[in-house]
Design a protein around this motif. Structure first.
Motif, mmCIF file in Angstrom:
data_model
loop_
_atom_site.group_PDB
_atom_site.id
_atom_site.type_symbol
_atom_site.label_atom_id
_atom_site.label_comp_id
_atom_site.label_asym_id
_atom_site.label_seq_id
_atom_site.Cartn_x
_atom_site.Cartn_y
_atom_site.Cartn_z
ATOM 1 N N ARG A 209 48.601 5.538 0.879
ATOM 2 C CA ARG A 209 47.946 4.828 1.629
ATOM 3 C C ARG A 209 48.665 3.565 1.968
ATOM 4 O O ARG A 209 49.299 2.496 1.069
ATOM 5 C CB ARG A 209 46.322 4.509 0.751
ATOM 6 N N ALA A 220 42.406 -3.624 7.247
ATOM 7 C CA ALA A 220 42.145 -1.997 7.404
ATOM 8 C C ALA A 220 43.001 -1.660 6.393
ATOM 9 O O ALA A 220 43.923 -1.733 5.552
ATOM 10 C CB ALA A 220 43.263 -1.854 8.668
ATOM 11 N N GLY A 222 44.100 2.973 4.498
ATOM 12 C CA GLY A 222 43.926 4.542 4.862
ATOM 13 C C GLY A 222 45.589 4.631 5.010
ATOM 14 O O GLY A 222 46.619 4.020 4.846
ATOM 15 N N GLU A 223 45.695 6.111 5.617
ATOM 16 C CA GLU A 223 47.257 6.470 5.130
ATOM 17 C C GLU A 223 47.576 5.520 6.559
ATOM 18 O O GLU A 223 47.222 4.661 6.912
ATOM 19 C CB GLU A 223 47.109 7.799 6.185
ATOM 20 N N GLU A 225 49.608 6.305 9.291
ATOM 21 C CA GLU A 225 49.592 6.447 10.535
ATOM 22 C C GLU A 225 48.149 5.706 11.108
ATOM 23 O O GLU A 225 47.916 4.424 12.485
ATOM 24 C CB GLU A 225 49.516 7.669 10.642
ATOM 25 N N GLN A 226 46.914 5.297 10.446
ATOM 26 C CA GLN A 226 45.697 4.943 10.694
ATOM 27 C C GLN A 226 45.748 2.945 11.416
ATOM 28 O O GLN A 226 45.364 2.635 11.667
ATOM 29 C CB GLN A 226 45.101 5.121 9.860
ATOM 30 N N VAL A 227 46.523 3.165 9.615
ATOM 31 C CA VAL A 227 46.391 1.049 9.518
ATOM 32 C C VAL A 227 48.287 0.282 10.306
ATOM 33 O O VAL A 227 47.804 -0.709 11.259
ATOM 34 C CB VAL A 227 46.631 0.801 8.103
ATOM 35 N N THR A 229 49.270 0.366 12.837
ATOM 36 C CA THR A 229 49.305 0.461 14.563
ATOM 37 C C THR A 229 49.930 -0.600 15.345
ATOM 38 O O THR A 229 49.740 -1.757 14.474
ATOM 39 C CB THR A 229 48.288 1.478 15.252
ATOM 40 N N ASN A 232 46.711 -2.875 15.430
ATOM 41 C CA ASN A 232 46.680 -4.085 14.362
ATOM 42 C C ASN A 232 47.797 -5.138 13.562
ATOM 43 O O ASN A 232 47.419 -6.198 13.793
ATOM 44 C CB ASN A 232 46.152 -2.902 12.661
#
Length: 272
Positions: A209, A220, A222-223, A225-227, A229, A232
């Motif tokens: 994470r 942000a 999370g994993e 891929e989620q954070v 970006t 972001n």
């Protein structure tokens, strides 16, 4: 991942010199995971790690470690639960590398674990490839060598929570990868690892994470891929970045776009 967090943070707020450094921090950190704290300079990463370790008090909020409020832990008991590598890794006296690593065994003095000191010390030096540094005084070591010795001390402490503040910053690529591989292995074995990193690609490759901090708040979490970006990162770092996947192992790779180096931005006379 265990249902019960190893560390819980609720409403954490820190002020230093009249300035708010952290605010409204809520986190759950679990056994068996690597969590990378990332963000620009001044985002609050090192301060957050310091409050998690108990080295910096909160102005408000609460941190719970293994089900107990952090402030109720005794120093000795806490040192058997969590080990910390600070950003500076300063050693003021002429200790040898071996003596510094052996300091990691101090919390276990007087216990049955003390019988393992020499064995654990040798394993920590060997796993960090620091045997040749053991007899040298710390003042004679380079920044990267010193960081390896201090990380070896953390490994020798044998705690179920490890907290590392920019441990790879002074290291070359080989030892950066080695260190994060060892951190990853400790998490697989059940430890909780919290690591402050500036290298976003390194964080993406090894962390379960990511916690992205900005202006003392969680922007942000999370994993990877989620954070991690482009949206972001460009918002927080205020610089154009490219987020792609490595063609071999598939981990995210974050690189600056460097628009000032694009041919279109060159002066006309430089193109002649």
């Amino acid at each position: 991942m265990n249902a019960q967090p190893a560390i819980t943070v609720r409403g954490a707020r820190v002020q230093l010199g009249g300035r708010t450094i952290l605010e409204h921090i809520d986190l759950d950190l679990f056994s068996g995971e690597v969590v990378a704290l990332v963000g620009p300079n001044g985002a609050g990463k090192s301060t957050l790690l310091a409050v998690l370790s108990g080295d910096e008090p909160l102005d408000s909020g609460q941190i719970v470690v293994d089900g107990k409020p952090l402030e109720t832990w005794g120093v000795r008991d806490l040192s058997r639960v969590r080990a910390v590598q600070t950003q500076e890794s300063r050693v003021s006296f002429a200790f040898t590398g071996e003596e510094v690593v052996r300091m990691g065994r101090a919390p276990w003095a007087g216990t049955e674990q003390e019988e393992r000191d020499d064995q654990v010390l040798a394993a920590a030096l060997r796993s960090t490839e620091s045997q040749e540094l053991a007899g040298r005084t710390v003042q004679t070591l380079s920044g990267g060598e010193k960081a390896r010795i201090v990380f070896a001390r953390v490994m020798a402490q044998e705690t179920r929570i490890i907290m590392l503040d920019e441990p790879t910053a002074p290291m070359d690529i080989r030892y950066q990868e080695q260190l994060m591989t060892m951190v990853r292995r400790r998490a697989v074995e059940g430890a909780t690892a919290i690591v402050v990193l500036h290298d976003l690609s390194l964080a993406a490759a090894y962390a379960d994470r990511i916690v992205l901090l900005h202006d003392g708040r969680v922007a942000a979490a999370g994993e990877p891929e989620q954070v991690l970006t482009a949206e972001n990162l460009q918002r927080v770092y205020r610089y154009p970045l490219s987020v792609t996947r490595h063609p071999e192992h598939g981990a995210l790779v974050i690189t600056p776009l460097r628009p000032h180096l694009q041919p279109a931005t060159l002066r006309e006379e430089e193109l002649i």
